[in-house]
Design a protein around this motif. Sequence first.
Motif, PDB file in Angstrom:
ATOM      1  N   ALA A  47       0.823  -1.214   0.000  1.00 63.19           N
ATOM      2  CA  ALA A  47       0.000   0.000   0.000  1.00 63.19           C
ATOM      3  C   ALA A  47       0.854   1.260   0.000  1.00 63.19           C
ATOM      4  CB  ALA A  47      -0.931  -0.003   1.213  1.00 63.19           C
ATOM      5  N   SER A  48       2.080   1.146   0.512  1.00 64.10           N
ATOM      6  CA  SER A  48       2.989   2.293   0.567  1.00 64.10           C
ATOM      7  C   SER A  48       3.867   2.392  -0.676  1.00 64.10           C
ATOM      8  CB  SER A  48       3.877   2.195   1.815  1.00 64.10           C
ATOM      9  OG  SER A  48       3.084   2.271   2.974  1.00 64.10           O
ATOM     10  N   ALA A  94       0.430   4.087   6.580  1.00 68.60           N
ATOM     11  CA  ALA A  94      -0.890   3.645   6.136  1.00 68.60           C
ATOM     12  C   ALA A  94      -1.967   4.627   6.562  1.00 68.60           C
ATOM     13  CB  ALA A  94      -1.194   2.251   6.670  1.00 68.60           C
ATOM     14  N   THR A  95      -1.854   5.160   7.761  1.00 65.70           N
ATOM     15  CA  THR A  95      -2.825   6.142   8.264  1.00 65.70           C
ATOM     16  C   THR A  95      -2.779   7.405   7.426  1.00 65.70           C
ATOM     17  OG1 THR A  95      -2.633   5.260  10.502  1.00 65.70           O
ATOM     18  CG2 THR A  95      -3.526   7.493  10.281  1.00 65.70           C
ATOM     19  N   LEU A  97      -1.772   7.639   4.284  1.00 69.18           N
ATOM     20  CA  LEU A  97      -2.307   7.331   2.956  1.00 69.18           C
ATOM     21  C   LEU A  97      -3.827   7.342   2.959  1.00 69.18           C
ATOM     22  CD1 LEU A  97       0.075   4.492   1.714  1.00 69.18           C
ATOM     23  CD2 LEU A  97      -0.202   6.761   0.720  1.00 69.18           C
ATOM     24  N   LYS A  98      -4.438   6.754   3.991  1.00 69.71           N
ATOM     25  CA  LYS A  98      -5.910   6.732   4.080  1.00 69.71           C
ATOM     26  C   LYS A  98      -6.456   8.137   4.218  1.00 69.71           C
ATOM     27  CE  LYS A  98      -6.439   2.083   5.905  1.00 69.71           C
ATOM     28  NZ  LYS A  98      -6.857   1.264   7.026  1.00 69.71           N
ATOM     29  N   ALA A  99      -5.791   8.964   5.014  1.00 65.96           N
ATOM     30  CA  ALA A  99      -6.248  10.360   5.173  1.00 65.96           C
ATOM     31  C   ALA A  99      -6.140  11.128   3.871  1.00 65.96           C
ATOM     32  CB  ALA A  99      -5.430  11.041   6.275  1.00 65.96           C
ATOM     33  N   GLU A 101      -6.236   9.849   0.848  1.00 67.49           N
ATOM     34  CA  GLU A 101      -7.253   9.341  -0.069  1.00 67.49           C
ATOM     35  C   GLU A 101      -8.640   9.869   0.261  1.00 67.49           C
ATOM     36  OE1 GLU A 101      -6.891   5.102   0.142  1.00 67.49           O
ATOM     37  OE2 GLU A 101      -5.039   5.080  -1.034  1.00 67.49           O
ATOM     38  N   ALA A 102      -8.901  10.116   1.530  1.00 71.69           N
ATOM     39  CA  ALA A 102     -10.204  10.633   1.969  1.00 71.69           C
ATOM     40  C   ALA A 102     -10.405  12.080   1.531  1.00 71.69           C
ATOM     41  CB  ALA A 102     -10.348  10.503   3.468  1.00 71.69           C
TER      42      ALA A 102
END
Length: 103
Positions: A47-48, A94-95, A97-99, A101-102
């Motif tokens: 994912a990274s 990962a945190t 990346l999710k932020a 993407e949001a």
Amino acid sequence: LTGEATEALLTRLVLGALAINAPSGAGAVQSPDAEATIKQVQRMLAASGYRPGPADGRLRAETVTAIRAFEQDQGLTPKGRISAEVMGRLQNSATRLKAAEAN
């Protein structure tokens, strides 16, 4: 006693109790917990943007290479081992990346 983890101890923690007798570099995982941890690391590396190979829970050369690349990019000494430091930084990555993407 130094309080420092030895290579044998780290191997045993990551690969399980029978890893000490396993051939070096075999990638054999001896416990379900170790397999789950390796899968998680493989997924987070992928994912990274790293290439750890399949998320199969086996510590293959591709995964070790991806861990080393991640460690180097993070300013750590590249050892190619799963450690608390690597896990923490992967989870932070990962945190983020999710932020991103949001947004």
